[in-house]
Write a protein that holds these residues in place. Structure first.
Motif, mmCIF file in Angstrom:
data_model
loop_
_atom_site.group_PDB
_atom_site.id
_atom_site.type_symbol
_atom_site.label_atom_id
_atom_site.label_comp_id
_atom_site.label_asym_id
_atom_site.label_seq_id
_atom_site.Cartn_x
_atom_site.Cartn_y
_atom_site.Cartn_z
ATOM 1 N N ARG A 135 0.840 -1.198 0.000
ATOM 2 C CA ARG A 135 0.000 0.000 0.000
ATOM 3 C C ARG A 135 0.875 1.247 0.000
ATOM 4 O O ARG A 135 2.041 1.230 0.390
ATOM 5 N N ALA A 165 0.347 5.120 1.532
ATOM 6 C CA ALA A 165 -0.584 5.723 2.498
ATOM 7 C C ALA A 165 -0.255 7.191 2.757
ATOM 8 O O ALA A 165 0.167 7.558 3.847
ATOM 9 N N PRO A 166 -0.435 8.044 1.751
ATOM 10 C CA PRO A 166 -0.086 9.456 1.943
ATOM 11 C C PRO A 166 -1.109 10.209 2.791
ATOM 12 O O PRO A 166 -2.266 9.797 2.891
ATOM 13 N N SER A 167 -0.661 11.285 3.403
ATOM 14 C CA SER A 167 -1.562 12.202 4.094
ATOM 15 C C SER A 167 -1.827 13.374 3.152
ATOM 16 O O SER A 167 -0.876 13.974 2.658
ATOM 17 N N GLU A 189 -4.426 8.888 4.548
ATOM 18 C CA GLU A 189 -4.258 9.040 5.997
ATOM 19 C C GLU A 189 -4.583 10.485 6.369
ATOM 20 O O GLU A 189 -3.710 11.341 6.502
ATOM 21 N N TYR A 215 -1.637 8.299 14.615
ATOM 22 C CA TYR A 215 -0.999 7.649 13.462
ATOM 23 C C TYR A 215 -0.730 6.167 13.760
ATOM 24 O O TYR A 215 -1.096 5.289 12.981
ATOM 25 N N VAL A 234 -2.651 3.182 11.715
ATOM 26 C CA VAL A 234 -1.874 2.493 10.677
ATOM 27 C C VAL A 234 -1.877 0.981 10.931
ATOM 28 O O VAL A 234 -1.982 0.174 10.000
ATOM 29 N N ARG A 237 7.776 1.582 2.947
ATOM 30 C CA ARG A 237 7.698 2.996 3.307
ATOM 31 C C ARG A 237 9.094 3.510 3.626
ATOM 32 O O ARG A 237 10.061 2.745 3.667
ATOM 33 N N LEU A 292 10.492 5.861 9.100
ATOM 34 C CA LEU A 292 9.476 5.193 9.927
ATOM 35 C C LEU A 292 9.965 3.866 10.509
ATOM 36 O O LEU A 292 9.208 3.157 11.169
#
Ligand code: GLU
Length: 301
Positions: free
Chosen positions: A4, A6-8, A40, A196, A200, A214, A218
């Motif tokens: 995936r 998963a941008p904000s 996100e 977050y 997540v 990612r 992180l």
């Protein structure tokens, strides 16, 4: 394989996002797997529909596709509340009334020593754990780390597999590192109902993500995610933390770094293949999780 991106939606996607998204996409495609997109957007004060629209536009332009419907975290409050209730029922949480200023002040006390910076910001000094505040609506909820570790027993049995080039191997949770270097992380921010880390973990499980791909920034947060998976009885995906795309000065790109926005390169007439070249992700042979192309982008302006 299910990966995936998963941008904000809090700013334009830049080259670093493009690299992350294309790597996750290519990796899934090479394994005949699925590539999913997740928005996100739990930080309602910063998420904007125009950034969301631009994410779809940029990713489509890059040649990526994903199944619909796209999950939005802002619509997943019930799932997060359920996970939080489970941790609360286990007695592993407590409400916290501290502002950032309160935390700074508590850390400045002479007995505290130097503040430790963990993957979730400075390690919380435990003010509200030691003196619980009266419970109010919309308070932050923290994980009682020590109790969580006691609840799980021997956490060194909890591992995750990392396939990223910098730290490939099996990583084992360490109780001391979690207490001293992570601390009582926030599970629900005031007014958000989640954080977050909590969302997540809940969403990667709900979307049956097998491989989380990612940025390296992180990696340290992964021990929190692994811990929450154990507490919530959720499966653990394989993790791949990739190098960060940096500017010529070696600084990692930030959201406000509009000069590297995909939309800007697009407007300047670059092609998706040019973007691939800029981030060191040539199309031939796919991404191959082990490859480690050169680190820096070259100036194009
Ligand atoms: N939403 C996060 C970000 O934009 C990514 C979280 C993740 O991939 O786990 O940085």
């Amino acid at each position: 394989m299910r990966t995936r991106f998963a941008p904000s939606p809090t700013g334009p996607l830049h080259l670093g996002h493009a690299y992350s998204a294309m790597l996750a996409h290519d990796t899934a495609r090479a394994a005949q797997g699925a590539f999913l997109l997740r928005l996100e957007d739990i930080d309602r004060s910063r998420a904007r529909p125009r950034w969301e629209a631009l994410i779809f536009e940029d990713l489509s332009w890059l040649g990526l596709s994903w199944p619909e419907p796209v999950i939005r975290q802002s619509a997943r409050g019930a799932a997060y509340a359920q996970a939080l209730a489970r941790l609360e029922a286990l007695g592993l949480t407590y409400p916290c009334a501290c502002s950032r200023a309160d935390i700074r002040a508590a850390l400045a006390a002479p007995q505290e020593g130097a503040p430790v910076l963990g993957p979730d910001g400075v390690v919380y000094p435990g003010t509200c754990r030691k003196a619980p505040p009266a419970r109010r609506e919309g308070m932050a909820i923290r994980l009682h780390m020590r109790r969580a570790l006691e609840h799980l027993g021997d956490v060194s049995a909890l591992t995750f597999t990392e396939t990223g080039p910098a730290r490939a191997g099996t990583h084992r949770l360490q109780a001391e590192a979690l207490i001293r270097g992570v601390g009582d992380v926030v599970l629900a921010r005031p007014g958000w109902g989640t954080s977050y880390h909590l969302s997540v973990v809940v969403d990667d499980a709900a979307q049956e993500i097998t491989h989380v791909i990612r940025g390296e920034d992180l990696f340290e947060a992964t021990q929190i995610h692994r811990l929450l998976q154990a507490l919530l009885g959720l499966p653990t995906p394989v993790y791949h933390h990739h190098r960060l795309i940096r500017d010529e000065a070696g600084k990692r790109l930030a959201k406000r770094d509009d000069a590297r926005a995909i939309s800007r390169y697009r407007a300047e007439g670059l092609s998706p293949d040019d973007i691939r070249r800029l981030v060191g992700l040539e199309r031939e042979g796919g991404a191959g999780l082990g490859t480690q192309p050169s680190g820096c982008i070259n100036s194009t302006s």
